[in-house]
Design an enzyme around this catalytic site. Sequence first.
Site, mmCIF file in Angstrom:
data_model
loop_
_atom_site.group_PDB
_atom_site.id
_atom_site.type_symbol
_atom_site.label_atom_id
_atom_site.label_comp_id
_atom_site.label_asym_id
_atom_site.label_seq_id
_atom_site.Cartn_x
_atom_site.Cartn_y
_atom_site.Cartn_z
ATOM 1 N N THR A 36 0.802 -1.220 0.000
ATOM 2 C CA THR A 36 0.000 0.000 0.000
ATOM 3 C C THR A 36 0.839 1.275 0.000
ATOM 4 O O THR A 36 0.470 2.268 -0.623
ATOM 5 C CB THR A 36 -0.898 -0.006 1.270
ATOM 6 O OG1 THR A 36 -1.750 -1.137 1.193
ATOM 7 C CG2 THR A 36 -1.735 1.242 1.383
ATOM 8 N N ASP A 80 1.773 -7.055 -4.141
ATOM 9 C CA ASP A 80 0.983 -7.023 -2.911
ATOM 10 C C ASP A 80 1.635 -8.095 -2.032
ATOM 11 O O ASP A 80 1.941 -9.196 -2.518
ATOM 12 C CB ASP A 80 -0.461 -7.405 -3.229
ATOM 13 C CG ASP A 80 -1.352 -7.306 -2.003
ATOM 14 O OD1 ASP A 80 -2.264 -6.471 -1.997
ATOM 15 O OD2 ASP A 80 -1.129 -8.099 -1.050
ATOM 16 N N SER A 82 0.683 -10.196 -0.146
ATOM 17 C CA SER A 82 0.028 -11.513 -0.096
ATOM 18 C C SER A 82 0.665 -12.462 -1.110
ATOM 19 O O SER A 82 0.496 -13.680 -1.016
ATOM 20 C CB SER A 82 -1.467 -11.393 -0.394
ATOM 21 O OG SER A 82 -2.027 -10.451 0.476
ATOM 22 N N THR A 112 1.929 -4.614 4.405
ATOM 23 C CA THR A 112 1.844 -4.969 5.828
ATOM 24 C C THR A 112 1.379 -6.408 6.055
ATOM 25 O O THR A 112 1.695 -7.011 7.081
ATOM 26 C CB THR A 112 0.875 -4.025 6.564
ATOM 27 O OG1 THR A 112 -0.390 -4.068 5.905
ATOM 28 C CG2 THR A 112 1.407 -2.606 6.587
ATOM 29 N N ASP A 113 0.631 -6.957 5.083
ATOM 30 C CA ASP A 113 -0.042 -8.234 5.350
ATOM 31 C C ASP A 113 0.915 -9.357 5.736
ATOM 32 O O ASP A 113 0.616 -10.166 6.613
ATOM 33 C CB ASP A 113 -0.878 -8.662 4.131
ATOM 34 C CG ASP A 113 -2.084 -7.755 3.921
ATOM 35 O OD1 ASP A 113 -2.406 -6.975 4.848
ATOM 36 O OD2 ASP A 113 -2.704 -7.818 2.855
ATOM 37 N N GLN A 299 -1.761 -20.623 20.249
ATOM 38 C CA GLN A 299 -2.607 -19.654 19.551
ATOM 39 C C GLN A 299 -2.649 -18.322 20.291
ATOM 40 O O GLN A 299 -3.078 -17.318 19.719
ATOM 41 C CB GLN A 299 -4.038 -20.204 19.434
ATOM 42 C CG GLN A 299 -4.133 -21.409 18.532
ATOM 43 C CD GLN A 299 -5.516 -22.036 18.513
ATOM 44 O OE1 GLN A 299 -6.513 -21.411 18.867
ATOM 45 N NE2 GLN A 299 -5.583 -23.282 18.094
ATOM 46 N N CYS A 300 -2.228 -18.314 21.564
ATOM 47 C CA CYS A 300 -2.248 -17.066 22.327
ATOM 48 C C CYS A 300 -1.117 -16.165 21.853
ATOM 49 O O CYS A 300 0.025 -16.598 21.756
ATOM 50 C CB CYS A 300 -2.065 -17.335 23.821
ATOM 51 S SG CYS A 300 -3.437 -18.214 24.541
HETATM 52 N N1 ASP Z 1 -2.390 -5.894 0.818
HETATM 53 C C1 ASP Z 1 -1.347 -4.948 1.139
HETATM 54 C C2 ASP Z 1 -0.034 -5.706 1.211
HETATM 55 O O1 ASP Z 1 0.237 -6.330 2.197
HETATM 56 C C3 ASP Z 1 -1.663 -4.251 2.406
HETATM 57 C C4 ASP Z 1 -0.603 -3.270 2.848
HETATM 58 O O2 ASP Z 1 0.328 -2.966 2.173
HETATM 59 O O3 ASP Z 1 -0.766 -2.759 3.952
HETATM 60 O O4 ASP Z 1 0.703 -5.674 0.274
#
Ligand code: ASP
Length: 364
Positions: A36, A80, A82, A112-113, A299-300
């Site tokens: 992003t 991205d 992901s 961030t993902d 999982q915690c």
């Molecule tokens: N989907 C984006 C990514 O992780 C979200 C982000 O950048 O915050 O590439």
Amino acid sequence: MVIYDSDTIFYIISHPPISSPMPSKSKILIIYTGGTIGMMMNPGTGALEPFPFKDIYTHLPMLHLVEAEVAFKEMLPLIDSSDTTPQFWIRLATLIYDVYHDYDGFVVLHGTDTMAYTASALCYLLENLSKPVILTGSQLPLGVLRTDGRENILSSIEIAACRKGGKPRVPEVCIYFENSLLRGNRAYKDNAEHFNAFHSANYPKLAKVGVHIRYNEPFIRPATHQPLILHTQMDENIAIIKLYPGITQQAMRAVFNTEGLRAAILETFGSGNAPSHPEFIQILEDAVKKGIAIVNVTQCKGGGTVVIGRYGTSVLLKKIGIISGHDITTEAAVAKLMYLLGEGLSNEEVKYYMGVSLRGEITV
Ligand code: ASP
């Protein structure tokens, strides 16, 4: 100046140019991978699209004022996060390794993902790191007025450039986000909306940023004086099983029957607890006997560590050879297992090293 090579574009757009003699300033390489942060709104379509990073000064004019010489590399194709893969981690680690001696620190702009996975992977792939590698990103693109990316980039550069006694202040892989510097292999994203999106429940912040940047010295890993070693093998033959009440034997067996599976992360309850009924234990035992290394990760998010044997429900896990993940995050466990298996280690060796804090990822 723009240099093109096979898979990266290199911009030297520092101000003043990096070639000018400024020996006292740190040289920082910013590596843009996508996400992003590097986007702007296309006025025609209203959609977010990556902007060319050579236009960074249009979006971040105050970059001229940072106390560092800054150069940029784009890692193409921009993704991205992901779409991150172990091959991407190896390319990124190799990129840093290849120019390691030309810079004092590195800032990686990343979605961030999966940022916590990449931070964890880099810490294993770059052994004996003695310079800062700071990953950052943003929840709102740089091309948007209220962006959080502006502060995230500027503070990351300042942290990467910070030296004490001539040495980098934070010689490790970190995530910087919304006023907090976290150890990369301890961090996880836990909010898709707030600017304060990353946390590290089992390890203190390495720095807090307010009017001043307050470094948390006792918790920062000291630099090693060994030469940097680049690792370039990761074995992806792992799986994660998140336990839940009612998980079926078929579902468990389907995972353990995956061809080529070398290891599995078992996400357990509380301090490492799992169902105690014999059929469940039998499935795990069969998998261990088949040579699958099973690591118990809770999982915690916070509150300590897996203690196999604290409750009766986990005593059996110990007996059948389940490996304790201690207080490791799932993100770091994924990276560590891929790294250890990639090194060609036996299950006994994997078990041993999962109990050793290789890069500060567990408290033992
Ligand atoms: N989907 C984006 C990514 O992780 C979200 C982000 O950048 O915050 O590439």
